[in-house]
Design a protein around this motif. Structure first.
Motif, PDB file in Angstrom:
ATOM      1  N   LYS B   3       7.828  -2.066  15.137  1.00 26.10           N
ATOM      2  CA  LYS B   3       7.323  -1.648  13.533  1.00 26.10           C
ATOM      3  C   LYS B   3       6.583  -2.903  12.994  1.00 26.10           C
ATOM      4  CE  LYS B   3       9.486   2.263  11.445  1.00 26.10           C
ATOM      5  NZ  LYS B   3      10.570   2.511  10.218  1.00 26.10           N
ATOM      6  N   SER B   4       7.225  -4.158  13.315  1.00 21.74           N
ATOM      7  CA  SER B   4       6.598  -5.102  12.954  1.00 21.74           C
ATOM      8  C   SER B   4       5.144  -5.467  12.813  1.00 21.74           C
ATOM      9  CB  SER B   4       7.449  -6.556  13.557  1.00 21.74           C
ATOM     10  OG  SER B   4       6.514  -6.550  14.877  1.00 21.74           O
ATOM     11  N   SER B   5       4.427  -5.017  13.684  1.00 22.39           N
ATOM     12  CA  SER B   5       3.080  -5.217  13.663  1.00 22.39           C
ATOM     13  C   SER B   5       2.455  -3.803  13.382  1.00 22.39           C
ATOM     14  CB  SER B   5       2.594  -5.834  14.950  1.00 22.39           C
ATOM     15  OG  SER B   5       2.691  -5.164  16.174  1.00 22.39           O
ATOM     16  N   SER B   6       3.179  -2.922  12.960  1.00 21.98           N
ATOM     17  CA  SER B   6       2.452  -1.353  12.991  1.00 21.98           C
ATOM     18  C   SER B   6       2.377  -1.114  11.494  1.00 21.98           C
ATOM     19  CB  SER B   6       3.420  -0.231  13.514  1.00 21.98           C
ATOM     20  OG  SER B   6       3.713  -0.670  14.727  1.00 21.98           O
ATOM     21  N   ILE B   7       1.377  -0.239  11.225  1.00 22.72           N
ATOM     22  CA  ILE B   7       1.217   0.327  10.143  1.00 22.72           C
ATOM     23  C   ILE B   7       1.561   1.626   9.723  1.00 22.72           C
ATOM     24  CG2 ILE B   7      -0.715   1.366   8.516  1.00 22.72           C
ATOM     25  CD1 ILE B   7      -2.603  -1.045   9.302  1.00 22.72           C
ATOM     26  N   ILE B   8       2.393   2.006   8.739  1.00 18.57           N
ATOM     27  CA  ILE B   8       2.919   3.394   8.705  1.00 18.57           C
ATOM     28  C   ILE B   8       2.530   3.623   7.200  1.00 18.57           C
ATOM     29  CG2 ILE B   8       4.636   5.120   8.489  1.00 18.57           C
ATOM     30  CD1 ILE B   8       5.929   3.625  10.862  1.00 18.57           C
ATOM     31  N   LYS B   9       1.775   4.604   6.953  1.00 22.03           N
ATOM     32  CA  LYS B   9       1.352   4.857   5.384  1.00 22.03           C
ATOM     33  C   LYS B   9       1.692   6.545   5.290  1.00 22.03           C
ATOM     34  CE  LYS B   9      -2.718   4.931   2.469  1.00 22.03           C
ATOM     35  NZ  LYS B   9      -4.012   4.246   2.487  1.00 22.03           N
ATOM     36  N   ILE B  10       2.397   6.853   4.307  1.00 22.63           N
ATOM     37  CA  ILE B  10       2.643   8.229   4.138  1.00 22.63           C
ATOM     38  C   ILE B  10       2.274   8.546   2.584  1.00 22.63           C
ATOM     39  CG2 ILE B  10       4.000  10.175   3.854  1.00 22.63           C
ATOM     40  CD1 ILE B  10       5.816   8.576   5.964  1.00 22.63           C
ATOM     41  N   LYS B  11       1.353   9.402   2.380  1.00 23.59           N
ATOM     42  CA  LYS B  11       1.028   9.553   0.728  1.00 23.59           C
ATOM     43  C   LYS B  11       1.130  11.150   0.616  1.00 23.59           C
ATOM     44  CE  LYS B  11      -0.962   6.647  -1.699  1.00 23.59           C
ATOM     45  NZ  LYS B  11      -0.614   5.932  -2.973  1.00 23.59           N
ATOM     46  N   ILE B  12       1.440  11.423  -0.590  1.00 20.23           N
ATOM     47  CA  ILE B  12       1.566  12.849  -1.036  1.00 20.23           C
ATOM     48  C   ILE B  12       0.786  12.805  -2.374  1.00 20.23           C
ATOM     49  CG2 ILE B  12       2.641  15.227  -1.463  1.00 20.23           C
ATOM     50  CD1 ILE B  12       3.195  14.000   1.148  1.00 20.23           C
ATOM     51  N   GLN B  13      -0.518  13.433  -2.651  1.00 23.02           N
ATOM     52  CA  GLN B  13      -1.118  13.104  -3.815  1.00 23.02           C
ATOM     53  C   GLN B  13      -1.876  14.213  -4.172  1.00 23.02           C
ATOM     54  OE1 GLN B  13      -2.879   9.530  -1.998  1.00 23.02           O
ATOM     55  NE2 GLN B  13      -5.081  10.889  -2.006  1.00 23.02           N
ATOM     56  N   ASN B  14      -2.487  14.265  -5.442  1.00 26.80           N
ATOM     57  CA  ASN B  14      -3.245  15.293  -5.907  1.00 26.80           C
ATOM     58  C   ASN B  14      -4.703  14.866  -5.683  1.00 26.80           C
ATOM     59  OD1 ASN B  14      -1.920  17.457  -7.817  1.00 26.80           O
ATOM     60  ND2 ASN B  14      -1.072  15.575  -8.315  1.00 26.80           N
ATOM     61  N   GLU B  15      -5.009  13.450  -5.621  1.00 26.07           N
ATOM     62  CA  GLU B  15      -6.287  13.054  -5.209  1.00 26.07           C
ATOM     63  C   GLU B  15      -6.818  13.273  -4.030  1.00 26.07           C
ATOM     64  OE1 GLU B  15      -3.599  10.743  -6.141  1.00 26.07           O
ATOM     65  OE2 GLU B  15      -3.861  11.612  -8.330  1.00 26.07           O
ATOM     66  N   LEU B  81       1.604   3.205  19.883  1.00 26.92           N
ATOM     67  CA  LEU B  81       0.721   3.290  18.886  1.00 26.92           C
ATOM     68  C   LEU B  81       0.720   1.948  17.918  1.00 26.92           C
ATOM     69  CD1 LEU B  81       1.634   6.936  17.566  1.00 26.92           C
ATOM     70  CD2 LEU B  81      -0.301   6.344  19.268  1.00 26.92           C
ATOM     71  N   THR B  82      -0.425   1.813  17.198  1.00 29.79           N
ATOM     72  CA  THR B  82      -0.441   0.523  16.470  1.00 29.79           C
ATOM     73  C   THR B  82      -0.381   1.000  14.920  1.00 29.79           C
ATOM     74  OG1 THR B  82      -3.024   0.595  16.576  1.00 29.79           O
ATOM     75  CG2 THR B  82      -1.483  -1.001  17.880  1.00 29.79           C
ATOM     76  N   GLY B  83      -0.835   2.329  14.430  1.00 25.53           N
ATOM     77  CA  GLY B  83      -0.580   2.545  13.169  1.00 25.53           C
ATOM     78  C   GLY B  83      -0.839   4.155  13.065  1.00 25.53           C
ATOM     79  N   VAL B  84      -0.184   4.581  11.961  1.00 24.52           N
ATOM     80  CA  VAL B  84      -0.148   5.913  11.723  1.00 24.52           C
ATOM     81  C   VAL B  84      -0.542   6.200  10.004  1.00 24.52           C
ATOM     82  CG1 VAL B  84       0.831   8.177  11.561  1.00 24.52           C
ATOM     83  CG2 VAL B  84       1.247   7.044  13.589  1.00 24.52           C
ATOM     84  N   THR B  85      -1.279   6.882   9.671  1.00 26.32           N
ATOM     85  CA  THR B  85      -1.584   7.243   8.465  1.00 26.32           C
ATOM     86  C   THR B  85      -1.465   8.691   8.027  1.00 26.32           C
ATOM     87  OG1 THR B  85      -2.787   5.278   7.763  1.00 26.32           O
ATOM     88  CG2 THR B  85      -3.026   7.368   6.518  1.00 26.32           C
ATOM     89  N   VAL B  86      -0.648   9.329   7.089  1.00 30.17           N
ATOM     90  CA  VAL B  86      -0.503  10.870   6.912  1.00 30.17           C
ATOM     91  C   VAL B  86      -0.634  10.838   5.540  1.00 30.17           C
ATOM     92  CG1 VAL B  86       0.815  12.873   6.755  1.00 30.17           C
ATOM     93  CG2 VAL B  86       0.761  11.522   8.917  1.00 30.17           C
ATOM     94  N   ILE B  87      -1.859  11.446   4.978  1.00 26.64           N
ATOM     95  CA  ILE B  87      -2.009  11.725   3.760  1.00 26.64           C
ATOM     96  C   ILE B  87      -2.250  13.323   3.305  1.00 26.64           C
ATOM     97  CG2 ILE B  87      -3.683  11.486   1.686  1.00 26.64           C
ATOM     98  CD1 ILE B  87      -4.720   8.933   2.974  1.00 26.64           C
ATOM     99  N   HIS B  88      -1.310  13.845   2.426  1.00 24.53           N
ATOM    100  CA  HIS B  88      -1.432  15.244   2.258  1.00 24.53           C
ATOM    101  C   HIS B  88      -1.455  15.505   0.743  1.00 24.53           C
ATOM    102  CE1 HIS B  88      -0.765  19.536   2.600  1.00 24.53           C
ATOM    103  NE2 HIS B  88      -0.540  19.581   3.932  1.00 24.53           N
ATOM    104  N   ARG B  89      -2.655  16.342   0.419  1.00 24.70           N
ATOM    105  CA  ARG B  89      -2.865  16.544  -1.005  1.00 24.70           C
ATOM    106  C   ARG B  89      -1.831  18.019  -1.465  1.00 24.70           C
ATOM    107  NH1 ARG B  89      -9.061  16.941  -2.283  1.00 24.70           N
ATOM    108  NH2 ARG B  89      -8.164  16.916  -4.275  1.00 24.70           N
ATOM    109  N   ILE B  90      -1.713  17.872  -2.807  1.00 23.12           N
ATOM    110  CA  ILE B  90      -0.775  19.179  -3.316  1.00 23.12           C
ATOM    111  C   ILE B  90      -1.722  19.387  -4.685  1.00 23.12           C
ATOM    112  CG2 ILE B  90       1.592  18.402  -2.507  1.00 23.12           C
ATOM    113  CD1 ILE B  90       1.948  16.855  -5.250  1.00 23.12           C
TER     114      ILE B  90
END
Lengths: 83, 157
Positions: B3-15, B81-90
């Protein structure tokens, strides 16, 4: 205990959450549903659709025979439809 | 999983989100491929044969993020894998609005393709979101699609 409801279950019950004091003799989710149903027949929906309704205990998917206590947060919701 | 060199981004957002910006977030050392998926609101519901005017997404705060994180951790266990981003709108969305972004980076393309596919399949069946559709004279909660469960079969091994 906090009980949360989502989607059409929330609409059917007319509330998104409620706080109850869990009686000592109620130790699992199944018993909780029976208990709620005794108070108000509206909860019969959860019993009736138990084969499709999901339950989470403290924000983790759980089974209907999972042990619960008064400190837990329980949630009832239909299968998810995001993405 | 490193995990030290990995990107993990999780966002739950209206925008809304900017796909090209989000892809760039995944550019980093050791990355040679970024695969992404974008889900958008349909303008027609084939099951109910209705034009969709709007869609509202609700979720279970706290559990949503935890479930998505579990799926991401599983994807790191399965592929390099080197990174994962999940963005989900509400909230309330209109036809052709973006709903979900999944971006996966890796050294080589196949891991990124597989990881992205895996994350979407599991997100569809585990992440606690619910869609409510409004048509001209009707509205209803979207029902679960059994084919989403079948899609998981390919990840059984």
């Amino acid at each position: 205990m906090v009980i949360k409801y989502f989607s059409w279950i929330k609409e059917h019950l007319g509330k998104s959450e409620e706080h109850i004091v869990l009686p000592n003799h109620i130790t699992n989710v199944d018993q909780l549903i029976d208990y709620l149903n005794q108070m108000d027949k509206k909860y019969h929906l959860i019993l009736k659709k138990k084969e499709i309704i999901k339950v989470a205990v403290n924000k983790t998917y759980s089974s209907f025979d999972a042990n619960i206590s008064n400190d837990d947060e329980i949630a009832f919701f239909p299968p998810v439809t995001g993405g | 999983m490193n995990k030290s060199s990995s990107i993990i981004k999780i966002k739950i957002q209206n925008e809304d989100f900017d796909v090209s910006e989000e892809i760039k977030v995944l550019y980093q050392n050791n990355t040679g491929a970024v695969v992404n998926f974008v889900g958008i609101v349909r303008d027609y519901d084939e099951k109910n044969k209705q034009i969709i005017n709007s869609m509202t997404l609700e979720h279970y705060p706290g559990m949503t993020e935890t479930e998505i994180e579990k799926i991401i951790i599983e994807s790191f266990d399965r592929w390099e894998l080197t990174g994962v981003t999940v963005i989900h709108r509400i909230g309330n969305l209109k036809p052709f609005d973006q709903i979900v972004f999944v971006g996966v980076s890796s050294k080589h393309r196949q891991n990124a393709f597989d990881g992205c596919n895996f994350i979407m399949d599991w997100l569809k069946t585990k992440a606690p979101f619910w869609k409510f559709e409004e048509y001209n004279n009707q509205k209803n909660w979207v029902s679960f699609n059994e084919s989403d469960n079948q899609a998981l079969e390919k990840w059984k091994n």
